[in-house]
Design an enzyme around this catalytic site. Structure first.
Site, short mmCIF file in Angstrom:
data_model
loop_
_atom_site.label_atom_id
_atom_site.label_comp_id
_atom_site.label_asym_id
_atom_site.label_seq_id
_atom_site.Cartn_x
_atom_site.Cartn_y
_atom_site.Cartn_z
N GLU A 147 39.96 41.89 33.88
CA GLU A 147 41.41 41.72 34.03
C GLU A 147 42.10 43.07 34.24
OE1 GLU A 147 42.74 38.95 34.51
OE2 GLU A 147 41.57 37.41 33.50
N ASP A 294 34.15 32.57 40.98
CA ASP A 294 35.05 32.62 42.13
C ASP A 294 35.14 33.95 42.88
OD1 ASP A 294 36.29 33.62 39.86
OD2 ASP A 294 38.08 32.40 39.97
N GLU A 388 44.58 22.37 35.07
CA GLU A 388 43.50 23.35 34.94
C GLU A 388 42.14 22.76 35.31
OE1 GLU A 388 44.23 26.33 35.31
OE2 GLU A 388 43.43 27.30 33.54
N GLU A 406 46.47 30.17 43.16
CA GLU A 406 45.38 29.98 44.13
C GLU A 406 45.70 28.98 45.24
OE1 GLU A 406 44.95 30.40 40.95
OE2 GLU A 406 43.46 31.99 40.72
N THR A 492 41.79 40.15 44.78
CA THR A 492 41.85 38.81 44.17
C THR A 492 43.16 38.61 43.42
OG1 THR A 492 40.58 37.19 42.91
CG2 THR A 492 40.71 39.40 41.97
C1 DMJ Z 1 44.23 35.88 38.97
O1 DMJ Z 1 44.37 36.80 37.94
C2 DMJ Z 1 43.18 36.29 39.92
O2 DMJ Z 1 43.40 35.64 41.11
C3 DMJ Z 1 41.80 36.02 39.44
O3 DMJ Z 1 40.81 36.28 40.39
C4 DMJ Z 1 41.63 34.62 38.93
N1 DMJ Z 1 42.83 33.92 38.91
C5 DMJ Z 1 43.99 34.53 38.36
C6 DMJ Z 1 45.19 33.64 38.55
O4 DMJ Z 1 44.90 32.31 38.44
#
Ligand code: DMJ
Length: 937
Positions: A147, A294, A388, A406, A492
């Protein structure tokens, strides 16, 4: 093959609507181009309306960001319900979620580049000054490496990327001297100790001040990490290396990726969800494209785009091939086992996988992207947000929604790829729903339960980093943005990194590229892009034609569809197979289904799911028939749901040594004594002979005055009830004959009658799945005398142990009837509430039992009759559409939330203690009781 520099050549993380040749230099990066002429399908959206929506996004951002800055900053996040900052340690811990919070003004950093995208340059300048002035990266806090990388390191680098862009333009940020980059570098060095493992995979957490191993660090004992956690570093780390010239970051991130690639399951080419960072063993061997994995896939493809390194594309394509072979079951994406990839690992999907259609666009695989996106949109239309997790038959599995971006991300990419205004309408819906359901006076609040619209005091930083970027860009024209977005790649977390990094400080990639890739057979690699000049201009309805068959995939009540069926029946065009006649065990039926393009997915809980792909039908007429069949199935299922809205019941073992501790969730019956209206039935249990209860009992003396246990199958539930009643039983428990079934994993249903009058059945009947049933059977083996309580709700143990006390508390007989009717009112109004609230959940669309399903009564009488004719020896209750798809389990979940507080003994539905743990508890209890008895002696 493209050389490094492909990133620059391919020009964009954003699929362009420019001529295809623009992406040709990328060799394999398929950013599809769309026609600008839209001749049919969704009506084009005017520039005015797009601008209006863009302005709405800006206003929403101001509301979110303004409230954060006013009420929460410098805290990491805004708590929008209580209008204050979330400071770690000052609020009750939320577990892993809190690992994103490092007391470094997370939301501000995560919002930096959004400010520039949204044309708020002045605010950006202010924000950067605040970050430089206020943010401390040296806090004694344990944070998630993943994170911190994607949100904070990414946020600083995105901010830096746009700061230097602005500075170069000559108006804003003239004072800027790479300060954000220096902070990023400082943070990068703070994260490096996490990589001190033999594998090179990083520890999942690190203490910002003390690193990993020091005693003060309070971290470093973890052995496992998620694949995405270890595999989502390369963009930020490589950017940091290339911006600063310090090669170490890119080296570490590459090493972690190399290790994951090495550890992929070699026959399936899939990776698991969790890996041991020391041994490299897969800890969780399930594999999907959502939570836990993912962005590992995302970063392989994007690393190729940014760094121009073919090896990343080779790896991505190898994995992609495996994903499409095993996980993709369009429109679904279902987790499988890495060793047995033909075996589904779950019957539900998580919301994080909604990014995948966007990635597929980037890869150039548009069809499945459209299909999955459409399926997700149907789920959203039903619940306003993507829960979710949701089941393969589109019921809610986990009801919360933390405003994840997303789906908006995929919508944006699909719009850029297809130019189909449909996706603008989708974006408009997202905006409306956010304003209608998530907006609160002090920001936007996450949804606690998409079904009830309840909120959580939480606004995650990714909402500002990602959601507003994608929504704004969706409606923006090129001239609405002050720089060329095509020159950047989205991380991401939607942070922007410039593609020119691909040609800067490349030495690292050369030095570290392993030689393994040359061994790979790349014949399956997709080095060419689909020719979208042909795809879209020649068929502007392309995307629509893919979406069309999925239009009603979720909405099983589907009024329009039903009308169409009726209309077509009136005109004489009947489908060759009626839904009500369908039997999943009939090979002829399966053949017809195939012709109609309808495929069956066998779910683990014994149900089958039907999905139609019109294009797989033998002809357009068959496709039409398939559609009608599906619609009929929808109608039939919803009819059944209406009849299956009784709440669950409880079987509570009350005798020694359980004393009410063990409560089993049971399904009710549509006949016999209604336990919600009458006092519970209490009695010792006895197995009936024959065990299936399908003929006169040969052991009436054993069941007389007792609660008879009967096995499911062979005859109607009602018939079993009559046989045990005739033998003198005071109640009955039907135990499922499907070994291993459990209310933990299978939706509860109610046992239906036999289509005849069942008023003669006076005793209460309940249904237990096999695992719950075996608890009673085991108890009999152990203790012989086992007494149970059949009721609508588990009773307090005090009352069980001292039934007199309960009597004392009981109202007088005069009051009794009043009380009872009050209870009835409460009970029935509760049912109404549940039905009202939950009816949208009852989306067992496409889903029907493969076998062993309870037969319906009146409504489906003709169904069971026809089934009896066609398959006389089969379980009658197994052949028709049944209520397994009904939403009792959602009702259970709902009830658990409201009832658990008031009655600690009640543990319904999803919150039911798993059977294994009940058994473990039970064994502990028994041991404890035995000890006590010994002590007493
Ligand atoms: C984000 O922090 C990023 O996209 C991460 O890769 C996974 N998803 C969260 C938001 O849902």
């Amino acid at each position: 093959m493209s050389e490094a520099g492909g990133g620059r050549g391919c020009g964009s993380s954003v699929p362009q609507r420019a001529p295809w040749s623009l992406v040709a230099a990328a060799a394999a990066l398929c950013l599809v181009a769309a026609t600008s002429v839209w001749t049919a399908g969704a009506a084009p959206m005017s520039r005015e309306e797009r601008q209006k929506l863009g302005n709405q996004v800006l206003e929403m951002f101001d509301h979110a960001y303004g409230n954060y800055m006013e009420h929460a900053y410098p805290a990491d996040e805004l708590m929008p319900l209580t209008c204050r900052g979330r400071v770690r340690g000052q609020e009750p811990s939320r577990g892993d979620v809190d690992d994103a919070l490092g007391k470094f003004s997370l939301t501000l950093i995560d919002s930096l580049d959004t400010l520039v995208v949204l044309n708020k340059t002045k605010e950006f300048e202010d924000a950067v000054r605040k970050v430089l002035r206020d943010v401390n990266l040296d806090n004694d806090v344990v944070v998630s490496v993943f994170e911190t990388n994607i949100r904070v390191l990414g946020g600083l680098l995105g901010g830096h990327s746009l700061a230097i862009m602005l500075k170069e333009k000559g108006e804003y940020m003239q004072w800027y001297n790479d300060e954000l980059l220096q902070m990023a570098k400082q943070l990068g060095y703070k994260l490096l100790p996490a990589f001190n493992t033999t594998s090179g995979l990083p520890y999942p957490r690190i203490n910002l001040k003390f690193g990993i191993r020091k005693p003060e660090a309070r971290t470093g004992t973890e052995t496992d990490t998620c694949t995405a956690c270890a595999g989502t570093l390369i963009l930020e780390f490589a950017a940091l290396s290339r911006f600063t010239g310090a090669t170490i970051f890119e080296e570490y991130a590459r090493k972690a990726l190399d290790f994951l690639w090495e550890k992929r399951q070699r026959s399936s080419n899939l990776v698991g969800v969790t890996i041991n960072i020391h041994t490299g063993d897969w800890v969780r061997k399930d594999s999907g494209v959502g939570a836990g994995i993912d962005s590992y896939y995302e970063y392989l493809l994007k690393a190729y785009v940014l760094l121009g390194d073919d090896s990343f594309l080779e790896r991505f394509n190898t994995h992609y091939d495996a994903i499409m072979r095993y996980i993709s079951q369009p429109p679904l994406l279902l987790d499988v086992h890495i060793h047995k990839p033909m075996l589904n690992a779950r019957t539900w999907m998580d919301a994080l996988l909604a990014f995948f259609p966007g990635l597929q666009v980037l890869k150039g695989d548009i069809r499945p992207a459209i299909e999955t996106h459409e399926m997700l949109y149907q789920v959203i239309k039903k619940h306003n947000f993507l829960p979710e997790a949701f089941t393969t038959d589109f019921r809610v599995h986990w009801a919360q929604h933390p405003l994840r971006p997303e789906f908006a991300e995929s919508t944006y990419f699909l719009y850029k790829a297809t130019g189909d205004p449909y996706y603008l309408e989708v974006g408009k819906t997202l905006i409306e729903n956010l304003n209608k359901y998530a907006r609160v006076p002090c920001g936007f609040a996450a949804m606690k339960d998409v079904r009830t619209g309840s909120h959580e005091d939480r606004m995650d930083s990714f909402f500002l980093a990602e959601m507003f970027k994608y929504l704004y860009l969706l409606f923006a024209d090129k001239e609405d943005i002050i720089f060329d977005i095509e020159d950047y790649i989205f991380t991401t977390e939607a942070h922007l990194l410039p593609l020119w990094l691909s040609t800067t400080n490349q030495s690292i990639s050369k030095k570290n590229t392993t030689s393994e890739y040359t061994e790979l057979d790349d014949s399956n690699f997709d080095w060419t892009c689909p020719n979208t000049q042909i795809l879209f201009p020649n068929d502007p309805l392309y995307a629509q034609s893919i979406r069309e068959p999925l239009k009603n995939v979720v909405d099983k009540s589907c009024p329009r569809g039903i009308i169409r069926v009726e209309e077509s029946f009136r005109s004489g065009a009947k489908p060759p197979l009626r839904a009500r006649d369908f039997m999943a065990t009939n090979p002829e039926h399966l053949e017809i289904l195939k012709k109609m393009g309808v495929s069956l997915i066998h779910l683990k809980d014994g149900r089958v799911q039907l999905v139609q792909h019109a294009i797989q039908a033998a002809s357009s007429i068959d496709a039409e028939d398939g559609l009608r069949f599906m619609q009929e199935m929808i109608e039939l299922s919803s009819q059944q749901q209406k009849e299956q809205q009784l709440p669950p019941r409880a079987v509570q073992i009350v005798s020694h040594p359980f004393f009410g501790r063990v409560v089993l969730t049971a399904g009710p019956a549509q006949f016999g004594l209604d336990l919600s209206k009458h006092k519970e039935t209490r009695g010792f249990v006895a197995s009936s002979k024959p065990y299936n209860g399908c003929s006169e009992l040969t052991n009436p003396e054993a069941v007389m005055g007792k609660i008879a246990l009967i096995q499911r199958g062979q005859c109607m539930f009602a018939e079993k009830a009559r046989n045990i009643q005739n033998a003198g039983a005071i109640g009955g428990i039907v135990i499922d004959d499907n070994e291993g079934s459990s209310s933990d994993t299978a939706p509860l249903f109610q046992m239906a009658g036999d289509g005849k009058d069942t008023d003669d059945i006076k005793i209460p009947m309940l249904f237990l799945f096999s695992k719950e049933g075996s608890i009673i059977l085991d108890a009999i083996r152990e203790y012989e005398e086992v007494e149970v309580l059949l009721s609508d709700k588990a009773k307090d143990r005090v009352n069980i142990l001292n039934p007199e006390m309960e009597n004392e508390e009981q109202p007088s007989s005069e009051n009794d009837s009043q009380n009872q009717s009050a209870e009835q009112i409460t009970s029935s109004s509760q049912e109404v509430d549940l039905v009202d609230q939950e009816s949208p959940e009852e989306s067992s669309l496409n889903s029907q039992p493969e076998s062993s399903s309870p037969t319906d009564t009146d409504n489906a009488a003709s169904v069971s009759a026809s089934e009896q004719n066609s398959n006389p020896v089969e379980n009658h209750e197994t052949t028709s559409l049944d209520g397994e798809c009904t939403d009792l389990d959602n009702q259970l979940q709902e009830q658990s939330e409201t009832e658990e507080d008031s009655n600690p003994n009640v543990s319904w539905g999803k919150k039911v203690q798993p059977i294994d743990s009940i058994l473990a508890d039970w064994n502990e209890d028994i041991e404890a009781f035995e000890m006590m008895e010994k002590d007493e002696l």
